[in-house]
Design an enzyme around this catalytic site. Structure first.
Site, PDB file in Angstrom:
ATOM      1  N   TYR A   1      17.277  20.013   5.433  1.00 35.61           N
ATOM      2  CA  TYR A   1      17.290  19.577   3.976  1.00 35.61           C
ATOM      3  C   TYR A   1      17.111  21.062   3.150  1.00 35.61           C
ATOM      4  O   TYR A   1      17.824  21.137   2.190  1.00 35.61           O
ATOM      5  CB  TYR A   1      16.060  18.926   3.867  1.00 35.61           C
ATOM      6  CG  TYR A   1      15.971  18.382   2.292  1.00 35.61           C
ATOM      7  CD1 TYR A   1      16.438  17.017   1.908  1.00 35.61           C
ATOM      8  CD2 TYR A   1      15.325  18.897   1.221  1.00 35.61           C
ATOM      9  CE1 TYR A   1      16.331  16.656   0.568  1.00 35.61           C
ATOM     10  CE2 TYR A   1      15.139  18.514   0.119  1.00 35.61           C
ATOM     11  CZ  TYR A   1      15.689  17.350  -0.102  1.00 35.61           C
ATOM     12  OH  TYR A   1      15.786  16.789  -1.615  1.00 35.61           O
ATOM     13  N   ASP A   2      16.222  21.842   3.491  1.00 34.36           N
ATOM     14  CA  ASP A   2      15.756  22.857   2.489  1.00 34.36           C
ATOM     15  C   ASP A   2      17.075  24.001   2.506  1.00 34.36           C
ATOM     16  O   ASP A   2      17.296  24.399   1.488  1.00 34.36           O
ATOM     17  CB  ASP A   2      14.609  23.758   3.121  1.00 34.36           C
ATOM     18  CG  ASP A   2      13.455  22.999   3.052  1.00 34.36           C
ATOM     19  OD1 ASP A   2      13.314  22.107   2.243  1.00 34.36           O
ATOM     20  OD2 ASP A   2      12.253  23.208   3.784  1.00 34.36           O
TER      21      ASP A   2
ATOM     22  N   SER B   1      -2.458  -7.577 -17.276  1.00 33.73           N
ATOM     23  CA  SER B   1      -3.315  -7.318 -16.117  1.00 33.73           C
ATOM     24  C   SER B   1      -3.376  -8.725 -15.662  1.00 33.73           C
ATOM     25  O   SER B   1      -2.465  -9.690 -15.954  1.00 33.73           O
ATOM     26  CB  SER B   1      -4.627  -6.962 -16.580  1.00 33.73           C
ATOM     27  OG  SER B   1      -5.185  -7.810 -17.713  1.00 33.73           O
TER      28      SER B   1
ATOM     29  N   LYS C   1      -1.407  -6.657  -3.422  1.00 38.10           N
ATOM     30  CA  LYS C   1      -2.098  -5.861  -4.572  1.00 38.10           C
ATOM     31  C   LYS C   1      -2.353  -4.464  -4.125  1.00 38.10           C
ATOM     32  O   LYS C   1      -3.209  -4.184  -3.467  1.00 38.10           O
ATOM     33  CB  LYS C   1      -3.226  -6.419  -5.338  1.00 38.10           C
ATOM     34  CG  LYS C   1      -3.619  -5.958  -6.594  1.00 38.10           C
ATOM     35  CD  LYS C   1      -4.491  -7.015  -7.240  1.00 38.10           C
ATOM     36  CE  LYS C   1      -5.044  -6.366  -8.781  1.00 38.10           C
ATOM     37  NZ  LYS C   1      -5.416  -5.349  -8.824  1.00 38.10           N
TER      38      LYS C   1
ATOM     39  N   LYS D   1      -8.562 -11.772  -4.764  1.00 39.38           N
ATOM     40  CA  LYS D   1      -8.971 -10.246  -4.287  1.00 39.38           C
ATOM     41  C   LYS D   1      -9.403 -10.413  -2.883  1.00 39.38           C
ATOM     42  O   LYS D   1      -9.776 -11.201  -2.152  1.00 39.38           O
ATOM     43  CB  LYS D   1     -10.299 -10.115  -5.127  1.00 39.38           C
ATOM     44  CG  LYS D   1      -9.660  -9.818  -6.538  1.00 39.38           C
ATOM     45  CD  LYS D   1      -8.904  -8.585  -6.807  1.00 39.38           C
ATOM     46  CE  LYS D   1      -9.551  -7.302  -6.688  1.00 39.38           C
ATOM     47  NZ  LYS D   1      -9.956  -6.718  -8.133  1.00 39.38           N
TER      48      LYS D   1
HETATM   49  S1  IVH Z   1       1.553  -7.768 -11.410  1.00 40.95           S
HETATM   50  C1  IVH Z   1       2.708 -10.000 -15.036  1.00 40.95           C
HETATM   51  N1  IVH Z   1       1.592  -7.135  -8.738  1.00 40.95           N
HETATM   52  O1  IVH Z   1      -3.023  -4.760 -10.527  1.00 40.95           O
HETATM   53  C2  IVH Z   1       2.125  -9.429 -13.754  1.00 40.95           C
HETATM   54  N2  IVH Z   1       0.036  -6.005 -10.415  1.00 40.95           N
HETATM   55  O2  IVH Z   1      -4.974  -6.259 -11.931  1.00 40.95           O
HETATM   56  C3  IVH Z   1       1.279  -8.198 -13.958  1.00 40.95           C
HETATM   57  N3  IVH Z   1      -0.961  -4.454  -9.206  1.00 40.95           N
HETATM   58  O3  IVH Z   1      -2.085  -3.607 -13.821  1.00 40.95           O
HETATM   59  C4  IVH Z   1       0.966  -7.446 -12.816  1.00 40.95           C
HETATM   60  N4  IVH Z   1      -0.226  -4.408  -7.271  1.00 40.95           N
HETATM   61  O4  IVH Z   1      -1.530  -2.214 -11.879  1.00 40.95           O
HETATM   62  C5  IVH Z   1       1.108  -6.956  -9.829  1.00 40.95           C
HETATM   63  N5  IVH Z   1       1.748  -6.473  -6.547  1.00 40.95           N
HETATM   64  C6  IVH Z   1       1.493  -6.329  -7.890  1.00 40.95           C
HETATM   65  C7  IVH Z   1       0.261  -5.401  -8.034  1.00 40.95           C
HETATM   66  C8  IVH Z   1      -0.161  -5.285  -9.297  1.00 40.95           C
HETATM   67  C9  IVH Z   1      -0.960  -3.928  -8.112  1.00 40.95           C
HETATM   68  C10 IVH Z   1      -1.974  -3.755 -10.388  1.00 40.95           C
HETATM   69  C11 IVH Z   1      -1.068  -3.515 -11.790  1.00 40.95           C
HETATM   70  C12 IVH Z   1      -1.753  -4.357 -12.789  1.00 40.95           C
HETATM   71  C13 IVH Z   1      -3.171  -4.703 -12.014  1.00 40.95           C
HETATM   72  C14 IVH Z   1      -3.821  -6.012 -12.627  1.00 40.95           C
END
Ligand code: IVH
Length: 649
Positions: free
Chosen positions: A33-34, A79, A110, A304
């Protein structure tokens, strides 16, 4: 290189990079690659007007002199509402079903990192914006371009916002903190903070060095035709982004619960930290109908996971003395259940860390434990103090042998080679997996042997007899015999294990293998120049070997005559043959076991490796050869059937 070759080179580099950073399936080596990368750099220097925007050279940028500019998102970043258990999930489902009964759910992890919005126009990444307040974020395009799992160009020409999370893998996080510890810098509290901090660096070469990873989870402004969320995401992954490690479309609560349990179960095995599972209504028309509250979408929820950060109290600080004499302070905390494991101790790394965080006895602290992240104190809740907390003074003397401690860079060290703790830990190390792998020498047994006076050094282990062991408390016939058998089995081990077990400072498993292969039994007579010539061994390591041999030559010889390790074939000593000093990969079913063929090739001075890369010299195949064969052909590696190999031999 002409312009056509330049374009081909860019295609190739981007393909290799995608295989490495997005698909976790490298198809070439760093070296290859390099080499091509540098040819591209040369060409671009001579032809600056022809530089392509998806050239990997565009990932490295300049210093940002006056901070980040504010930048609005095209559409708002939201959020999520949280639920914590089945009951919470049921409530959310009832509420959601009232809005629309005909829905299914897309579930994905998440990720615990920092959210990022990417804007592509005409297939080119034009902006990278942090979440900010959801409406306006900070423009960090230059830093974003250094993240290798973010394509600079995509095969989709409409304007699109691709949203996702920037994370640092757990092993990378530990590495960064180890480095920071060695440099006397403040540690990152957790992978999330490390990711967020790395993203907002004014020098993008720092961002580049942190190996950030981008995981997409949605889109903002888009013109995509897909009717289902999971189809839309499949399209996004197909543009060259990483897929989630696990995802599912579910039709009811039972299916949601089942994938949730699976993810909780698997979470430790993932490279990145997860803090939950996100459930989204899969039908996009229903998403649109449901809309948003002032803060969160009605069509999605975060389910969660059990928390990995908990509040507890520091009861005591104890000092551990390692085999090198380094003193590590460890906090004894009020026992706290974190995700099913009771945590009672957390490492404090060193005394600079205690001072920097101002950790005091009696303090309320936040601790983090997650899979392979070592339990650590990430924050002191100073507001909770009532004045009874006590500072912990830096010790001046070894807690075990009372000899004076010396500060060596960031480490405080006991200098006494005969310190009981150092000896016990050296014996433990000698017996550990990457050394002689002697079963049955756990800390309790080693301490018992040491205290009884039977074992004062590793050499004494081999003078143990059944009669002597039976005299010790708690040693019955079976336990004693097992220990003697394990010690006997340690004889005749690989020579690199023998070298590694000596515990030479700065010499770990990899360096031990190199020394064994390069010098065999002669490693005790190698000169500094010869040692430095070995791949991956520097001056400090070489000096450490020489000093160790100078002081311990007799012990090494004594141990070697007891243990009779196998002398490795030194690579350059094999007779001339086509496989000498070559890297070989075996695949498929052969007439003999692969282990036997491996041994034969190693005796000829070959290195037998498990996977094919550009560095492979020969792929030797038997019947039913599979993907390794295809990969070798693709990379232009010479392939030999088993009989062709035998003819050459
Ligand atoms: S969906 C409209 N999906 O969690 C839906 N968020 O607590 C908006 N996050 O600000 C977010 N993994 O930064 C979504 N699979 C995932 C996620 C995710 C991490 C974060 C994201 C958001 C925060 C909300």
């Amino acid at each position: 290189m002409n312009n056509t070759e330049y374009k081909e080179a860019i295609e190739k580099l981007n393909l290799w990079s995608k295989h490495y950073y997005v698909l976790d399936d490298p198809i070439t080596t760093d070296e290859v690659y390099d080499r091509l990368y540098h040819e591209v750099v040369d060409y671009e220097e001579k032809n600056p007007s022809e530089v392509l925007e998806n050239s990997p050279t565009q990932r490295v940028g300049d210093l940002i002199s006056d901070g980040f500019k504010k930048e609005p998102h095209l559409s708002r970043m939201w959020s999520l509402e949280d639920v914590f258990d089945r009951e919470g999930l049921e409530k959310w489902l009832i509420k959601t079903y009232k809005l629309d009964r005909n829905i299914t759910f897309y579930c994905e992890p998440k990720y615990d990192g920092a959210s990022l919005n990417l804007i592509y126009e005409n297939g080119v990444l034009v902006k990278g914006i942090t979440r900010g307040d959801g409406t306006v974020g900070e423009l960090i395009t230059q830093n974003v371009k250094t993240i290798n799992s973010i394509p600079l160009t995509i095969e989709y020409k409409e304007i699109i916002e691709i949203r996702g999370e920037v994370v640092i893998f757990k092993d990378e996080f530990e590495k960064i903190n180890e480095q920071r510890l060695a440099n006397g810098e403040a540690l990152f509290a957790n992978p999330r903070n490390a990711a967020a901090g790395s993203l907002r660096q004014l020098d993008s070469s720092i961002t580049a060095s942190r190996n950030l990873v981008f995981l997409p989870y949605g889109v903002g402004e888009d013109e995509l035709p897909h009717k289902l969320m999971h189809k839309k995401m499949e399209f996004i992954y197909g543009l060259g982004f990483r897929r989630p490690p696990e995802r599912a479309v579910c039709k009811d609560i039972e299916e949601i619960e089942s994938i949730y349990k699976q993810m909780v179960h698997d979470r430790d095995s993932y490279s990145m930290m997860l803090d939950g599972m996100v459930i989204k209504v899969d039908e996009i028309s229903s998403q649109i109908d449901m809309g948003y509250t002032v803060k969160v979408p009605r069509f999605a929820v975060a389910y969660k996971f059990p928390a990995v950060e908990k509040i507890t109290t520091v009861k005591e600080i104890v000092l551990q003395v390692g085999r090198t004499g380094a003193i590590t302070p460890v906090a004894i905390v009020e026992p706290t259940d974190i995700d099913g494991v009771v945590v009672e101790r957390a490492t404090l790394h060193n005394f600079d860390e205690i001072e920097r965080k101002d950790i005091r006895l009696g303090d309320k602290v936040i601790i983090l434990r997650s899979g392979d992240v070592i339990p650590k104190i990430i924050k002191v809740l100073t507001r909770e103090r009532d004045g009874s907390e006590k500072k912990f003074p830096k010790p001046t003397h070894c807690p075990i042998c009372s000899s004076e401690l010396l500060q060596e860079e960031v480490l405080l060290k006991c200098q006494n080679l005969e310190c009981d703790a150092r000896v016990v830990n050296s014996i433990m190390y000698f017996a550990s997996k990457p050394c002689l792998n002697i079963d049955g020498l756990g800390v309790k047994i080693v301490e018992a042997l040491f205290v009884s006076g039977l074992v004062k050094s590793v050499v004494d282990l081999f003078d143990l007899t059944l009669e002597k062991l039976l005299e010790l408390e708690g040693f019955k016939e079976k336990k004693s015999q097992n220990l003697l058998n394990s010690l006997e089995n340690a004889k005749g081990s690989d020579y690199w294990r023998f070298i590694n077990s000596l515990g030479i400072e700065h010499i770990g498993e990899v360096a031990s293998k190199t020394l064994a292969e390069s010098f065999g039994f002669e490693f005790v007579n190698a000169t500094k120049e010869q040692i430095i010539e070995c791949d991956g061994i520097g001056e400090e390591m070489a000096e450490s070997v020489l000093e160790f041999v100078r002081v311990n030559r007799e012990t090494i010889e004594r141990l070697q005559s007891i243990l009779q390790p196998k002398e490795p074939i030194k690579r350059e000593e094999a007779a001339e043959n086509p496989f000498k000093a070559k890297t070989v990969v075996l695949t498929g079913t052969m007439s003999e076991s692969r282990g036997a063929i491996k041994e034969m090739l190693e005796a000829l001075g070959a290195k037998v490796s498990g996977s094919v890369s550009k560095k492979t010299d020969f792929l030797i195949y038997g019947e039913d050869a599979g993907s390794k064969y295809d990969k070798a052909v693709k990379l232009g590696v010479q392939t030999l059937s088993e009989s062709e190999m035998r003819e050459l031999v």
